[in-house]
Write a protein that holds these residues in place. Structure first.
Motif, PDB file in Angstrom:
ATOM      1  N   TYR A  75      36.883  41.462  38.831  1.00  0.00           N
ATOM      2  CA  TYR A  75      36.214  41.179  40.106  1.00  0.00           C
ATOM      3  C   TYR A  75      34.710  41.132  39.883  1.00  0.00           C
ATOM      4  CZ  TYR A  75      40.735  42.826  41.764  1.00  0.00           C
ATOM      5  OH  TYR A  75      42.081  42.994  41.966  1.00  0.00           O
TER       6      TYR A  75
ATOM      7  N   ARG B 272      37.054  45.681  36.510  1.00  0.00           N
ATOM      8  CA  ARG B 272      38.329  45.152  36.028  1.00  0.00           C
ATOM      9  C   ARG B 272      39.444  46.122  36.366  1.00  0.00           C
ATOM     10  NH1 ARG B 272      38.450  43.574  29.858  1.00  0.00           N
ATOM     11  NH2 ARG B 272      38.781  45.793  29.513  1.00  0.00           N
ATOM     12  N   ASP B 273      40.546  45.584  36.852  1.00  0.00           N
ATOM     13  CA  ASP B 273      41.739  46.373  37.124  1.00  0.00           C
ATOM     14  C   ASP B 273      42.779  45.958  36.079  1.00  0.00           C
ATOM     15  OD1 ASP B 273      44.151  47.445  38.042  1.00  0.00           O
ATOM     16  OD2 ASP B 273      43.617  47.165  40.137  1.00  0.00           O
TER      17      ASP B 273
ATOM     18  N   GLN C  45      31.599  41.311  42.203  1.00  0.00           N
ATOM     19  CA  GLN C  45      31.026  41.532  43.529  1.00  0.00           C
ATOM     20  C   GLN C  45      29.579  41.033  43.509  1.00  0.00           C
ATOM     21  OE1 GLN C  45      32.492  42.824  46.392  1.00  0.00           O
ATOM     22  NE2 GLN C  45      30.574  42.269  47.420  1.00  0.00           N
TER      23      GLN C  45
ATOM     24  N   CYS D  81      35.246  32.083  34.910  1.00  0.00           N
ATOM     25  CA  CYS D  81      35.702  33.290  34.256  1.00  0.00           C
ATOM     26  C   CYS D  81      36.143  32.926  32.837  1.00  0.00           C
ATOM     27  CB  CYS D  81      36.871  33.867  35.049  1.00  0.00           C
ATOM     28  SG  CYS D  81      37.694  35.260  34.301  1.00  0.00           S
TER      29      CYS D  81
ATOM     30  N   GLY E 137      37.791  33.102  45.387  1.00  0.00           N
ATOM     31  CA  GLY E 137      36.806  33.855  46.138  1.00  0.00           C
ATOM     32  C   GLY E 137      35.484  33.148  46.383  1.00  0.00           C
TER      33      GLY E 137
ATOM     34  N   SER F 220      37.288  36.741  42.136  1.00  0.00           N
ATOM     35  CA  SER F 220      38.376  37.352  41.374  1.00  0.00           C
ATOM     36  C   SER F 220      38.770  36.433  40.234  1.00  0.00           C
ATOM     37  CB  SER F 220      39.595  37.591  42.269  1.00  0.00           C
ATOM     38  OG  SER F 220      39.302  38.473  43.326  1.00  0.00           O
ATOM     39  N   CYS F 221      39.203  37.043  39.162  1.00  0.00           N
ATOM     40  CA  CYS F 221      39.700  36.295  38.011  1.00  0.00           C
ATOM     41  C   CYS F 221      41.016  36.934  37.596  1.00  0.00           C
ATOM     42  CB  CYS F 221      38.700  36.326  36.868  1.00  0.00           C
ATOM     43  SG  CYS F 221      39.305  35.547  35.351  1.00  0.00           S
TER      44      CYS F 221
ATOM     45  N   TRP G 224      31.727  36.284  32.963  1.00  0.00           N
ATOM     46  CA  TRP G 224      31.497  35.308  34.029  1.00  0.00           C
ATOM     47  C   TRP G 224      30.277  34.472  33.649  1.00  0.00           C
ATOM     48  CZ3 TRP G 224      34.389  34.119  38.234  1.00  0.00           C
ATOM     49  CH2 TRP G 224      35.399  35.019  38.602  1.00  0.00           C
TER      50      TRP G 224
ATOM     51  N   GLU H 290      40.355  31.671  38.867  1.00  0.00           N
ATOM     52  CA  GLU H 290      39.313  32.250  39.711  1.00  0.00           C
ATOM     53  C   GLU H 290      39.604  31.974  41.181  1.00  0.00           C
ATOM     54  OE1 GLU H 290      36.952  30.354  36.170  1.00  0.00           O
ATOM     55  OE2 GLU H 290      38.592  29.805  37.512  1.00  0.00           O
TER      56      GLU H 290
ATOM     57  N   THR I 134      43.194  41.717  36.449  1.00  0.00           N
ATOM     58  CA  THR I 134      42.246  40.995  37.296  1.00  0.00           C
ATOM     59  C   THR I 134      40.854  41.594  37.154  1.00  0.00           C
ATOM     60  OG1 THR I 134      43.984  40.451  38.886  1.00  0.00           O
ATOM     61  CG2 THR I 134      41.707  40.266  39.640  1.00  0.00           C
TER      62      THR I 134
ATOM     63  N   ARG J  80      32.944  38.079  46.852  1.00  0.00           N
ATOM     64  CA  ARG J  80      33.624  38.722  45.738  1.00  0.00           C
ATOM     65  C   ARG J  80      34.528  37.708  45.056  1.00  0.00           C
ATOM     66  NH1 ARG J  80      37.822  43.828  45.228  1.00  0.00           N
ATOM     67  NH2 ARG J  80      39.289  42.307  46.085  1.00  0.00           N
TER      68      ARG J  80
END
Length: 125
Positions: free
Chosen positions: A79, A71-72, A81, A95, A8, A21-22, A36, A6, A77, A19
């Motif tokens: 996210y 998720r990307d 927000q 995460c 951010g 991130s994981c 999360w 993780e 990763t 924001r």
């Protein structure tokens, strides 16, 4: 094995945003669910938000409308927000991930196999 990291977290004033991130590495796959959780001092770890293997997201009532999970898959990763932050959002945020071939929502920490080390979020009033 899957490793989660993780980032951010930080200190922000009430009403502000962050924001998280994981980033996942290792034996990653699109067929996994992520979540999360957060844990404040003296309290149990609580569910914040999750994303099913299908990509559908779900949220705890306390953050619905303020937090957005995405998720990307190309970057492995996720996210989180976080907008309109409140002092009661202060906690260590974790995460988590697990393999899942179905569009199931997982709300309990015991449902997850892999965990990150956590990132501190502090919201000042």
């Amino acid at each position: 094995q899957v490793q989660l990291v993780e980032s951010g977290g930080g200190l922000v004033q009430a009403g502000g945003f962050l924001r998280l991130s994981c980033a996942a590495s290792g034996r990653t796959s699109s067929s996994y669910a992520m979540g999360w959780f957060r844990q404040a001092p003296g309290k149990e770890r609580e569910f914040v938000s999750g994303i099913r293997a299908s990509g559908l997201t779900y949220y705890a009532d306390s953050v619905k409308g303020r937090f957005t999970l995405s998720r990307d898959n190309a970057k492995n990763t996720a996210y989180l927000q976080m907008n309109s932050l409140k002092p009661e959002d202060t906690a260590v945020y974790y995460c988590a991930a697990r393999y899942s071939y179905y569009s199931i929502a997982y709300y309990n920490p015991s449902d997850y196999t892999y965990w990150g080390q956590g990132t501190q979020v502090t919201v000042s009033s």
